[in-house]
Design a protein around this motif. Structure first.
Motif, PDB file in Angstrom:
ATOM      1  N   ARG A  65     180.611 128.622 -44.772  1.00 31.16           N
ATOM      2  CA  ARG A  65     180.045 129.835 -44.174  1.00 31.16           C
ATOM      3  C   ARG A  65     178.531 129.686 -44.179  1.00 31.16           C
ATOM      4  NH1 ARG A  65     178.032 132.651 -48.584  1.00 31.16           N
ATOM      5  NH2 ARG A  65     179.024 132.134 -50.554  1.00 31.16           N
ATOM      6  N   LEU A  66     177.854 130.544 -43.456  1.00 32.40           N
ATOM      7  CA  LEU A  66     176.392 130.551 -43.484  1.00 32.40           C
ATOM      8  C   LEU A  66     175.926 131.051 -44.852  1.00 32.40           C
ATOM      9  CD1 LEU A  66     175.786 132.039 -39.954  1.00 32.40           C
ATOM     10  CD2 LEU A  66     175.015 129.797 -40.717  1.00 32.40           C
ATOM     11  N   VAL A  67     174.976 130.341 -45.454  1.00 33.58           N
ATOM     12  CA  VAL A  67     174.481 130.723 -46.779  1.00 33.58           C
ATOM     13  C   VAL A  67     172.952 130.713 -46.797  1.00 33.58           C
ATOM     14  CG1 VAL A  67     176.510 129.841 -47.981  1.00 33.58           C
ATOM     15  CG2 VAL A  67     174.525 128.375 -47.704  1.00 33.58           C
ATOM     16  N   THR A  68     172.392 131.484 -47.712  1.00 33.56           N
ATOM     17  CA  THR A  68     170.938 131.530 -47.874  1.00 33.56           C
ATOM     18  C   THR A  68     170.506 130.535 -48.946  1.00 33.56           C
ATOM     19  OG1 THR A  68     171.051 133.215 -49.600  1.00 33.56           O
ATOM     20  CG2 THR A  68     170.886 133.999 -47.303  1.00 33.56           C
ATOM     21  N   VAL A  69     169.217 130.248 -48.948  1.00 33.89           N
ATOM     22  CA  VAL A  69     168.639 129.405 -49.993  1.00 33.89           C
ATOM     23  C   VAL A  69     168.917 130.033 -51.356  1.00 33.89           C
ATOM     24  CG1 VAL A  69     166.468 128.529 -50.953  1.00 33.89           C
ATOM     25  CG2 VAL A  69     166.864 128.433 -48.475  1.00 33.89           C
ATOM     26  N   ARG A  70     168.789 131.351 -51.452  1.00 38.73           N
ATOM     27  CA  ARG A  70     169.005 132.055 -52.722  1.00 38.73           C
ATOM     28  C   ARG A  70     170.414 131.809 -53.261  1.00 38.73           C
ATOM     29  NH1 ARG A  70     165.726 133.783 -56.051  1.00 38.73           N
ATOM     30  NH2 ARG A  70     164.397 134.510 -54.376  1.00 38.73           N
ATOM     31  N   GLU A  71     171.430 131.839 -52.391  1.00 33.90           N
ATOM     32  CA  GLU A  71     172.805 131.602 -52.845  1.00 33.90           C
ATOM     33  C   GLU A  71     172.969 130.196 -53.407  1.00 33.90           C
ATOM     34  OE1 GLU A  71     175.974 133.719 -50.166  1.00 33.90           O
ATOM     35  OE2 GLU A  71     174.268 133.114 -48.903  1.00 33.90           O
ATOM     36  N   VAL A  72     172.403 129.230 -52.718  1.00 37.49           N
ATOM     37  CA  VAL A  72     172.485 127.842 -53.187  1.00 37.49           C
ATOM     38  C   VAL A  72     171.716 127.699 -54.499  1.00 37.49           C
ATOM     39  CG1 VAL A  72     171.950 125.434 -52.644  1.00 37.49           C
ATOM     40  CG2 VAL A  72     172.798 126.958 -50.838  1.00 37.49           C
ATOM     41  N   LEU A  73     170.532 128.291 -54.562  1.00 40.98           N
ATOM     42  CA  LEU A  73     169.718 128.253 -55.774  1.00 40.98           C
ATOM     43  C   LEU A  73     170.496 128.802 -56.967  1.00 40.98           C
ATOM     44  CD1 LEU A  73     166.909 128.048 -57.276  1.00 40.98           C
ATOM     45  CD2 LEU A  73     166.606 130.443 -56.601  1.00 40.98           C
ATOM     46  N   GLU A  74     171.078 129.972 -56.818  1.00 41.02           N
ATOM     47  CA  GLU A  74     171.786 130.600 -57.931  1.00 41.02           C
ATOM     48  C   GLU A  74     172.959 129.751 -58.409  1.00 41.02           C
ATOM     49  OE1 GLU A  74     172.608 134.562 -56.521  1.00 41.02           O
ATOM     50  OE2 GLU A  74     170.509 135.188 -56.781  1.00 41.02           O
ATOM     51  N   ASP A  75     173.636 129.093 -57.478  1.00 42.50           N
ATOM     52  CA  ASP A  75     174.742 128.235 -57.875  1.00 42.50           C
ATOM     53  C   ASP A  75     174.230 126.973 -58.576  1.00 42.50           C
ATOM     54  OD1 ASP A  75     177.707 128.147 -57.723  1.00 42.50           O
ATOM     55  OD2 ASP A  75     177.293 126.221 -56.770  1.00 42.50           O
ATOM     56  N   LEU A  76     173.172 126.382 -58.053  1.00 36.32           N
ATOM     57  CA  LEU A  76     172.587 125.189 -58.679  1.00 36.32           C
ATOM     58  C   LEU A  76     172.051 125.496 -60.078  1.00 36.32           C
ATOM     59  CD1 LEU A  76     170.665 123.586 -55.681  1.00 36.32           C
ATOM     60  CD2 LEU A  76     172.560 122.539 -56.938  1.00 36.32           C
ATOM     61  N   ARG A 114     163.645 137.774 -42.482  1.00 39.55           N
ATOM     62  CA  ARG A 114     162.628 136.769 -42.799  1.00 39.55           C
ATOM     63  C   ARG A 114     163.224 135.482 -43.356  1.00 39.55           C
ATOM     64  NH1 ARG A 114     158.865 139.699 -46.742  1.00 39.55           N
ATOM     65  NH2 ARG A 114     158.259 137.545 -47.071  1.00 39.55           N
ATOM     66  N   ALA A 115     164.522 135.484 -43.581  1.00 40.56           N
ATOM     67  CA  ALA A 115     165.177 134.320 -44.192  1.00 40.56           C
ATOM     68  C   ALA A 115     166.063 133.602 -43.179  1.00 40.56           C
ATOM     69  CB  ALA A 115     166.015 134.768 -45.382  1.00 40.56           C
ATOM     70  N   TYR A 116     166.490 132.412 -43.548  1.00 41.14           N
ATOM     71  CA  TYR A 116     167.444 131.649 -42.754  1.00 41.14           C
ATOM     72  C   TYR A 116     168.770 131.594 -43.489  1.00 41.14           C
ATOM     73  CZ  TYR A 116     163.716 129.747 -39.788  1.00 41.14           C
ATOM     74  OH  TYR A 116     162.678 129.592 -38.905  1.00 41.14           O
ATOM     75  N   ARG A 117     169.825 131.500 -42.711  1.00 41.73           N
ATOM     76  CA  ARG A 117     171.152 131.204 -43.246  1.00 41.73           C
ATOM     77  C   ARG A 117     171.517 129.825 -42.699  1.00 41.73           C
ATOM     78  NH1 ARG A 117     174.177 134.634 -45.870  1.00 41.73           N
ATOM     79  NH2 ARG A 117     173.518 136.781 -46.057  1.00 41.73           N
ATOM     80  N   TYR A 118     172.071 128.990 -43.570  1.00 41.82           N
ATOM     81  CA  TYR A 118     172.356 127.593 -43.230  1.00 41.82           C
ATOM     82  C   TYR A 118     173.852 127.301 -43.291  1.00 41.82           C
ATOM     83  CZ  TYR A 118     167.369 126.692 -44.126  1.00 41.82           C
ATOM     84  OH  TYR A 118     165.996 126.691 -44.088  1.00 41.82           O
ATOM     85  N   ALA A 119     174.265 126.314 -42.493  1.00 37.81           N
ATOM     86  CA  ALA A 119     175.642 125.812 -42.517  1.00 37.81           C
ATOM     87  C   ALA A 119     175.615 124.336 -42.130  1.00 37.81           C
ATOM     88  CB  ALA A 119     176.530 126.593 -41.547  1.00 37.81           C
ATOM     89  N   PRO A 120     176.575 123.558 -42.603  1.00 37.70           N
ATOM     90  CA  PRO A 120     176.610 122.134 -42.251  1.00 37.70           C
ATOM     91  C   PRO A 120     176.929 121.931 -40.772  1.00 37.70           C
ATOM     92  CG  PRO A 120     178.352 122.685 -43.837  1.00 37.70           C
ATOM     93  CD  PRO A 120     177.642 123.941 -43.515  1.00 37.70           C
TER      94      PRO A 120
END
Length: 135
Positions: free
Chosen positions: A21-32, A63-69
């Protein structure tokens, strides 16, 4: 030629491939951050570089981006395997050596893939027990 992902790039891509799904940098950060100390700006930079390299797509949301592969892990792995195979002067010998390194599970997966890819050359394997029951 596909360049192998770096350690942090792989950690980010693994999450995106799993989440689908589309995710934000914050979501990836929190998981990492469950595994390591890492700054928001580091994750943002890695994801931006992955976008620039064509691994990720992004959509702006406020103001943010959502990313997906852009593609799957399987497509990435296949590209790496193809690049490695192309370096051989004797592709058939390289395949023989590769097959010799495979575990029984990997050999079974290869057989399944070949039956899907070329069913007329690699027909389905009929289990002797199934064959007896069919009679």
């Amino acid at each position: 030629m596909v360049r192998p992902l770096g350690e942090l790039e792989n950690a980010v891509m693994t999450r995106l491939w799993q989440w689908t799904r589309l995710v934000t940098v914050r979501e990836v950060l929190e998981d990492l951050q469950q595994e390591r100390e890492i700054a928001y700006t580091t994750v943002m930079t890695v994801m931006d570089k992955l976008f620039q390299k064509g691994w990720l797509r992004r959509e702006q949301e406020g103001r943010a981006y959502r990313y997906a592969p852009v593609s799957t892990r399987e497509a990435y792995t296949a590209a790496l395997m193809n690049d490695a195979w192309e370096t051989s002067d004797n592709p058939a010998a390289a395949l023989v050596h590769f097959f010799g390194m495979m575990s029984p599970e990997q050999q079974e997966a290869l057989g399944d893939a070949l039956r899907i890819f070329a069913p007329s050359i690699f027909p389905p394997v009929i289990d002797a027990q199934d064959d007896d029951e069919a009679r």
